[in-house]
Design a protein around this motif. Structure first.
Motif, mmCIF file in Angstrom:
data_model
loop_
_atom_site.group_PDB
_atom_site.id
_atom_site.type_symbol
_atom_site.label_atom_id
_atom_site.label_comp_id
_atom_site.label_asym_id
_atom_site.label_seq_id
_atom_site.Cartn_x
_atom_site.Cartn_y
_atom_site.Cartn_z
ATOM 1 N N GLU A 125 0.814 -1.221 0.000
ATOM 2 C CA GLU A 125 0.000 0.000 0.000
ATOM 3 C C GLU A 125 0.842 1.262 0.000
ATOM 4 N N THR A 126 2.161 1.147 0.296
ATOM 5 C CA THR A 126 3.019 2.331 0.296
ATOM 6 C C THR A 126 3.628 2.595 -1.067
ATOM 7 N N ALA A 127 3.374 1.702 -2.032
ATOM 8 C CA ALA A 127 3.951 1.861 -3.363
ATOM 9 C C ALA A 127 2.890 2.336 -4.349
ATOM 10 N N GLU A 128 3.356 2.769 -5.500
ATOM 11 C CA GLU A 128 2.449 3.297 -6.527
ATOM 12 C C GLU A 128 1.934 2.142 -7.381
ATOM 13 N N VAL A 129 0.973 1.414 -6.836
ATOM 14 C CA VAL A 129 0.399 0.279 -7.545
ATOM 15 C C VAL A 129 -0.747 0.777 -8.420
ATOM 16 N N PRO A 130 -0.678 0.549 -9.733
ATOM 17 C CA PRO A 130 -1.778 0.992 -10.598
ATOM 18 C C PRO A 130 -3.113 0.415 -10.137
ATOM 19 N N GLY A 131 -4.133 1.259 -10.092
ATOM 20 C CA GLY A 131 -5.447 0.825 -9.614
ATOM 21 C C GLY A 131 -5.616 0.972 -8.122
ATOM 22 N N GLY A 132 -4.489 1.267 -7.420
ATOM 23 C CA GLY A 132 -4.563 1.452 -5.978
ATOM 24 C C GLY A 132 -4.713 0.151 -5.215
ATOM 25 N N VAL A 133 -4.646 0.249 -3.899
ATOM 26 C CA VAL A 133 -4.774 -0.904 -3.006
ATOM 27 C C VAL A 133 -5.938 -0.640 -2.056
ATOM 28 N N ASP A 134 -6.823 -1.574 -1.931
ATOM 29 C CA ASP A 134 -7.996 -1.424 -1.063
ATOM 30 C C ASP A 134 -7.541 -1.011 0.340
ATOM 31 N N PRO A 135 -8.051 0.117 0.850
ATOM 32 C CA PRO A 135 -7.578 0.614 2.161
ATOM 33 C C PRO A 135 -7.880 -0.320 3.322
ATOM 34 N N GLU A 136 -8.822 -1.242 3.167
ATOM 35 C CA GLU A 136 -9.120 -2.182 4.255
ATOM 36 C C GLU A 136 -8.125 -3.329 4.315
ATOM 37 N N GLY A 137 -7.257 -3.416 3.300
ATOM 38 C CA GLY A 137 -6.192 -4.404 3.334
ATOM 39 C C GLY A 137 -6.647 -5.837 3.129
ATOM 40 N N TRP A 138 -5.733 -6.759 3.450
ATOM 41 C CA TRP A 138 -6.014 -8.178 3.276
ATOM 42 C C TRP A 138 -7.000 -8.663 4.306
ATOM 43 N N ARG A 139 -7.847 -9.632 3.952
ATOM 44 C CA ARG A 139 -8.873 -10.101 4.865
ATOM 45 C C ARG A 139 -9.212 -11.562 4.573
ATOM 46 N N GLY A 140 -9.796 -12.179 5.522
ATOM 47 C CA GLY A 140 -10.332 -13.523 5.311
ATOM 48 C C GLY A 140 -11.805 -13.462 4.957
ATOM 49 N N ILE A 141 -12.422 -14.603 4.865
ATOM 50 C CA ILE A 141 -13.851 -14.667 4.581
ATOM 51 C C ILE A 141 -14.556 -15.145 5.835
ATOM 52 N N GLY A 142 -15.416 -14.268 6.446
ATOM 53 C CA GLY A 142 -16.083 -14.623 7.671
ATOM 54 C C GLY A 142 -17.578 -14.808 7.482
#
Length: 461
Positions: free
Chosen positions: A444-461
């Protein structure tokens, strides 16, 4: 280059002689000679003959047929390296009026020009070259059988055109240019357009009886650049070293490496065998090895040069018969025998003499999306970027003066790799032809095209 039989183990030498002897006996060749090269030197020569007391040595000439094309390709690439042409140039630019001018130099070298395989008229290999005094006689009224650049189709007239191109741009006959620019610098003093004693005579062996018929040795005239040359195992062993390593007096190592790279796809019938064609060289995967070289044949003669760059082993096989033995198979087997019995001993590992801290900072793991890669420093200031799993796109890169690197192979050949830094000097990511490689998957600190979801990585609950 010296010849030292003692450099191979006795068992290896016997295995080589056995393979040659079987090929000569089963193929019913009047004579068959071979040489093996390792580490830049000829280390074995063998010969078998049906004539008692007349065993040919490494200086006996045989006709080498289409191996001549590799020599012609070397001359053309010398023209390119001298700035006299580009491989993308159409033939018409330098040799107008042939009727085949739409083909490019590269297409002619790689047999993708669409030209016919053979010349019209009498069987050109068994008829005088005087019957085809002009290029129009070689090409005929309809020189093209396929659209240019669309498919691989081996063409002898195509290399005739390349020989004429050499003559036009050098202002001298093909044979004279070859002798001055290739044969003399490499010390190939027994390679020539015409034979000189001692040389083998060409024979046809009856397919159903052990009797022979002498074959004519025609001067191919205009078509000489496609198949005229005579040579020896000694000279072709030297030529094999050149094709492996280059020689700045003729072509650089980088240019001969370019010759060895596939430039034309395999024909459909050859796909299973992994056959392709470079710039004047045949390419094949066999026994788990990448082999490059060329075969040749003319009535009365068969020839093959096979090289495994990875093993630093090459083989030359020559025979004086129209058909029977398979020199390409024998050559590949000779390479395999040496490479398997006496595998190449790698150079000792040595640390780099110096390293740029800014480059060392880039070493280690990177991610393209969720694909894991590793960047390693290589000798000469280069780097490699390889997938950690061993599957996927990887390449070596050569350093440029501006602190970036250019791809040398595969998908990334010619593509630019550059580190992108933040305002504070820290590395944000690597940019490789617009692909972003980050230190963490979708950092998330890099210039990734399309951006990175601000909620980050997650599991499926």
């Amino acid at each position: 280059m010296t010849t030292s039989q003692e450099e191979l183990l006795p068992a290896t030498r016997r295995a080589l002689l056995h393979r040659l002897a079987v090929a000569q006996a089963e193929g019913r060749a009047p004579s068959m000679v071979a040489a093996v090269v390792r580490d830049g030197r000829a280390v074995w020569h063998g010969a078998r003959t049906s004539v008692d007391g007349q065993v040919p040595d490494e200086d006996v000439q045989y006709r080498i047929g289409s191996i001549t094309k590799t020599f012609t390709a070397v001359l053309v690439l010398r023209l390119r390296d001298a700035g006299l042409l580009h491989l993308g140039d159409r033939l018409e630019k330098h040799l107008p009026g042939t009727g085949a001018g739409e083909a490019t130099v590269a297409e002619l070298l790689a047999h993708t020009s669409g030209l016919a395989a053979e010349s019209p008229g009498p069987w050109w290999e068994r008829s005088p070259g005087s019957l085809r005094p002009e290029l129009a006689d070689v090409l005929g009224d309809q020189p093209f059988l396929h659209p240019a650049g669309r498919r691989f189709h081996y063409s002898n007239p195509g290399y005739t055109l390349l020989g004429a191109l050499v003559e036009r741009l050098r202002g001298a006959p093909w044979e004279e240019v070859l002798r001055r620019e290739v044969l003399e610098p490499l010390g190939l003093d027994r390679t020539a357009a015409q034979p000189s004693a001692p040389h083998a005579g060409g024979w046809a062996v009856h397919p159903w009886a052990d009797v022979m018929l002498p074959e004519p040795a025609e001067d191919l005239g205009r078509m000489a650049p496609a198949g005229q040359l005579w040579s020896t195992t000694k000279d072709l062993a030297r030529f094999a070293v050149f094709l492996a390593r280059g020689d700045d007096r003729v072509l650089s190592a980088q240019t001969v490496r370019e010759m060895r790279a596939p430039a034309a796809p395999a024909e459909a019938a050859d796909v299973a065998g992994g056959v392709a064609y470079g710039l004047g060289l045949q390419i094949q995967h066999r026994d788990g090895r990448l082999l490059v070289g060329h075969s040749g044949s003319l009535p009365g003669f068969l020839a093959n040069l096979t090289l495994s760059v990875a093993d630093d082993v090459a083989a030359v096989v020559l025979a004086n018969c129209t058909s029977g033995p398979l020199p390409a198979t024998v050559g590949a087997d000779l390479v395999r025998i040496v490479a398997d019995a006496e595998p190449r001993i790698p150079e000792p590992w040595r640390p780099l003499p110096e390293v740029d801290p800014a480059v060392l900072e880039l070493a280690g793991q990177w991610y393209w999306g969720t694909y894991a890669f590793v960047l390693r420093l290589t000798t000469g200031g280069g780097v490699s970027l390889e997938p950690l799993s061993g599957k996927g796109r990887g390449a070596r890169f050569r350093a440029l003066e501006d602190g970036t690197w250019i791809g040398l192979e595969g998908y990334y050949a010619g593509e630019l790799l550059r580190p992108v830094r933040r305002a504070d000097g820290s590395v944000s990511h690597l940019d490789l032809g617009s692909f972003v490689f980050t230190r963490q998957p979708y950092d998330e600190t890099a210039e990734v095209p399309g951006g990175v979801d601000p909620e980050g990585w997650r599991g499926i609950g």
